[in-house]
Write a protein that holds these residues in place. Structure first.
Motif, PDB file in Angstrom:
ATOM      1  N   GLY A 269       0.800  -1.219   0.000  1.00 31.26           N
ATOM      2  CA  GLY A 269       0.000   0.000   0.000  1.00 31.26           C
ATOM      3  C   GLY A 269       0.831   1.266   0.000  1.00 31.26           C
ATOM      4  O   GLY A 269       0.412   2.301  -0.533  1.00 31.26           O
ATOM      5  N   ILE A 270       2.038   1.190   0.580  1.00 31.23           N
ATOM      6  CA  ILE A 270       2.866   2.380   0.713  1.00 31.23           C
ATOM      7  C   ILE A 270       3.780   2.609  -0.482  1.00 31.23           C
ATOM      8  O   ILE A 270       4.296   3.717  -0.686  1.00 31.23           O
ATOM      9  CB  ILE A 270       3.733   2.280   2.003  1.00 31.23           C
TER      10      ILE A 270
ATOM     11  N   THR B  34      12.649   5.474   3.678  1.00 30.24           N
ATOM     12  CA  THR B  34      12.737   4.438   4.702  1.00 30.24           C
ATOM     13  C   THR B  34      11.677   4.642   5.782  1.00 30.24           C
ATOM     14  O   THR B  34      11.094   3.676   6.285  1.00 30.24           O
ATOM     15  CB  THR B  34      14.136   4.420   5.351  1.00 30.24           C
ATOM     16  N   ILE B  35      11.412   5.917   6.125  1.00 30.74           N
ATOM     17  CA  ILE B  35      10.361   6.212   7.107  1.00 30.74           C
ATOM     18  C   ILE B  35       9.003   5.772   6.566  1.00 30.74           C
ATOM     19  O   ILE B  35       8.178   5.181   7.287  1.00 30.74           O
ATOM     20  CB  ILE B  35      10.335   7.716   7.444  1.00 30.74           C
ATOM     21  N   LEU B  36       8.762   6.043   5.301  1.00 34.51           N
ATOM     22  CA  LEU B  36       7.469   5.684   4.700  1.00 34.51           C
ATOM     23  C   LEU B  36       7.284   4.170   4.660  1.00 34.51           C
ATOM     24  O   LEU B  36       6.193   3.651   4.932  1.00 34.51           O
ATOM     25  CB  LEU B  36       7.355   6.280   3.300  1.00 34.51           C
TER      26      LEU B  36
ATOM     27  N   PRO C  75       3.533   3.120  -3.810  1.00 38.50           N
ATOM     28  CA  PRO C  75       3.358   4.273  -4.723  1.00 38.50           C
ATOM     29  C   PRO C  75       3.702   5.609  -4.070  1.00 38.50           C
ATOM     30  O   PRO C  75       4.257   6.498  -4.719  1.00 38.50           O
ATOM     31  CB  PRO C  75       1.867   4.202  -5.091  1.00 38.50           C
ATOM     32  N   VAL C  76       3.379   5.752  -2.783  1.00 33.83           N
ATOM     33  CA  VAL C  76       3.671   7.001  -2.079  1.00 33.83           C
ATOM     34  C   VAL C  76       5.177   7.190  -1.938  1.00 33.83           C
ATOM     35  O   VAL C  76       5.718   8.277  -2.189  1.00 33.83           O
ATOM     36  CB  VAL C  76       3.003   7.016  -0.686  1.00 33.83           C
ATOM     37  N   ALA C  77       5.886   6.135  -1.544  1.00 31.89           N
ATOM     38  CA  ALA C  77       7.336   6.216  -1.381  1.00 31.89           C
ATOM     39  C   ALA C  77       8.018   6.506  -2.714  1.00 31.89           C
ATOM     40  O   ALA C  77       8.959   7.311  -2.781  1.00 31.89           O
ATOM     41  CB  ALA C  77       7.863   4.910  -0.784  1.00 31.89           C
ATOM     42  N   ALA C  78       7.540   5.855  -3.774  1.00 31.46           N
ATOM     43  CA  ALA C  78       8.119   6.083  -5.097  1.00 31.46           C
ATOM     44  C   ALA C  78       7.927   7.532  -5.527  1.00 31.46           C
ATOM     45  O   ALA C  78       8.836   8.162  -6.076  1.00 31.46           O
ATOM     46  CB  ALA C  78       7.482   5.134  -6.113  1.00 31.46           C
ATOM     47  N   MET C  79       6.744   8.074  -5.276  1.00 36.67           N
ATOM     48  CA  MET C  79       6.488   9.464  -5.645  1.00 36.67           C
ATOM     49  C   MET C  79       7.425  10.404  -4.921  1.00 36.67           C
ATOM     50  O   MET C  79       7.996  11.321  -5.513  1.00 36.67           O
ATOM     51  CB  MET C  79       5.033   9.838  -5.331  1.00 36.67           C
ATOM     52  N   PHE C  80       7.603  10.161  -3.622  1.00 38.54           N
ATOM     53  CA  PHE C  80       8.445  11.055  -2.846  1.00 38.54           C
ATOM     54  C   PHE C  80       9.893  10.996  -3.323  1.00 38.54           C
ATOM     55  O   PHE C  80      10.539  12.032  -3.494  1.00 38.54           O
ATOM     56  CB  PHE C  80       8.376  10.701  -1.364  1.00 38.54           C
TER      57      PHE C  80
ATOM     58  N   ALA D  88       0.022   7.772   3.358  1.00 41.90           N
ATOM     59  CA  ALA D  88       0.562   6.463   3.739  1.00 41.90           C
ATOM     60  C   ALA D  88      -0.237   5.838   4.876  1.00 41.90           C
ATOM     61  O   ALA D  88      -0.523   4.638   4.870  1.00 41.90           O
ATOM     62  CB  ALA D  88       2.025   6.604   4.144  1.00 41.90           C
ATOM     63  N   ALA D  89      -0.613   6.651   5.854  1.00 39.93           N
ATOM     64  CA  ALA D  89      -1.309   6.123   7.027  1.00 39.93           C
ATOM     65  C   ALA D  89      -2.691   5.587   6.691  1.00 39.93           C
ATOM     66  O   ALA D  89      -3.149   4.606   7.295  1.00 39.93           O
ATOM     67  CB  ALA D  89      -1.426   7.211   8.099  1.00 39.93           C
TER      68      ALA D  89
END
Length: 435
Positions: free
Chosen positions: A55-56, A293-295, A58-63, A163-164
């Motif tokens: 789930g996370i 890494t945090i994400l 796509p968000v990590a990749a975007m960032f 992410a949450a």
């Protein structure tokens, strides 16, 4: 049992992060993992983690690619003519200087980094403030307000909220575009009024510049910065940036994919040599990796909390204490107090520990969890981050301006809180969430 275990998990997570006993990365992985094993979920915990990571991703990749993309176009010099033009245009008139500060901070913050915004804006504008004897607190406030109101899909709070709750960043951000416009109008109105106040205090009437020569006509670049600049490609980079952001906002192409494509094009256009491309990526890899890494750790946390049922159990338990008639007001109330919450919770503690519980409570009453995310980012570590003692950026502001933390907080908090409250009312009025 699950509700109690979940509550203990959240409390241990918050305590360990806020007391610096564990780093956010370690706490987000270790604390829920131990809780799941204590709860008897055994090897199923690994499946929960994998589900959370999916789930996370796509968000990590975007960032990651957003950081690299903005780093590349900035290295190429896209911001330089804009910064220099602002510095030349403000002259020695306090109103223009303060409004120019807001505009400069707003533009620099397009990369999503508060630290970079302050590192560029404050040293560039401070000589003008000192030349005229202007109040340095105004510089600190206006730079903070512009950066705080300018929450974007690739900034930390929006990414954490996405992410949450495992929702696309554009779903959170797009309904808030008009709200942000109102916040920006508040920012520039405040800058204008503070500039006028400084003119009166300094005895500069009639709207004239102060006597003397301007001390800042442009930034001085280091030798290393000059080597990476590509001034002839300024308009190419501007058009590329507008194309990437416009397409991303439209939702036609997912944000992560758009920034990936933009990064590749920016590298090829500005740095066709492979060695130069590697150097530019390496220059921004540390910042990108740190947040990624945090994400992913947050994905592990949310995956365990959801998979074990602890989050649902806590929400159901908490819902029993909320009067049904008051439930619909949760997002609005949260938006009102979101900015002060920045003084109590660091971003990881709030977005990964507190917000999901509130969102699930709201969902149990039939509300949409995304409304909790939207209410949160109207203040929690957006307008709140430049005055929070829990963020390094706050100490960067006071260090660069040479004022004390107490002076900065006393002067800036009323304006930052006012922006948050105004945006919350605007969001309710246009139907982002109910009153």
């Amino acid at each position: 049992m699950l509700a109690l275990l979940g509550l203990i998990t959240i409390l241990v997570l918050l305590t360990s992060i806020m007391t610096n006993r564990l780093s956010p990365l370690v706490a987000l992985i270790l604390v829920p993992l131990v809780a799941a094993l204590i709860g008897g979920f055994g090897l199923d915990t690994a499946k929960f983690i994998v589900d959370g990571l999916k789930g996370i991703a796509p968000v990590a990749a975007m960032f990651v690619f957003a950081i690299v993309f903005f780093g590349i176009v900035t290295d190429a010099g896209m911001m330089d003519p804009i910064i220099d033009r602002i510095l030349k245009a403000v002259g020695l008139r306090p109103t223009r200087i303060v409004m120019g500060t807001a505009l400069l901070a707003l533009i620099i913050h397009l990369d999503g980094s508060g630290a970079v915004t302050f590192l560029i804006t404050i040293p560039a504008m401070l000589p003008l403030y000192d030349r005229l004897g202007m109040d340095r607190r105004v510089l600190a406030l206006v730079a903070s307000l512009a950066a705080g109101v300018n929450f974007l899909p690739w900034t930390g709070p929006v990414l954490r909220a996405s992410a949450a709750l495992s929702v696309p960043v554009t779903d959170i951000f797009n309904p808030l575009i008009l709200v942000q416009v109102v916040g920006l109008l508040f920012t520039f109105t405040t800058a204008y009024l503070l500039g006028r106040r400084e003119e009166k205090r300094l005895g500069l009437t009639g709207g004239a510049d102060a006597p003397g020569e301007a001390v800042v006509t442009g930034r001085v670049l280091t030798e290393a910065e000059q080597k990476t600049r590509r001034p002839k490609l300024f308009w190419v980079n501007i058009l590329l940036t507008l194309g990437v952001l416009g397409t991303m906002m439209s939702g036609v192409v997912p944000a992560a994919i758009m920034f990936m494509i933009g990064t590749v094009i920016a590298l090829i256009i500005n740095y066709p040599k492979v060695d130069d491309q590697k150097a530019r990526v390496d220059a921004h890899a540390k910042a990108a990796l740190m947040m990624a890494t945090i994400l992913f750790a947050a994905g592990s946390f949310t995956g365990i909390m959801r998979g074990t049922g602890m989050l649902t159990a806590m929400a159901q338990g908490a819902a029993s204490f909320v009067p049904e008639a008051m439930a619909q007001h949760i997002p609005f109330g949260l938006g009102i107090i979101a900015m002060p919450l920045s003084l109590l919770f660091d971003p990881d503690s709030y977005y990964f520990g507190v917000m999901p519980v509130v969102a699930h409570v709201y969902e149990n009453f039939g509300g949409a969890p995304i409304e909790i995310a939207q209410a949160s980012i109207l203040g929690q570590m957006t307008t709140g981050f430049p005055v929070s003692p829990l963020t390094p950026a706050t100490f960067l502001v006071v260090g660069l301006t040479g004022i004390s933390l107490g002076e900065h907080q006393r002067f800036a908090i009323p304006f930052l809180f006012g922006a948050s409250v105004l945006m919350t009312f605007c969001a309710a009025l246009i139907g982002v969430f109910p009153f």
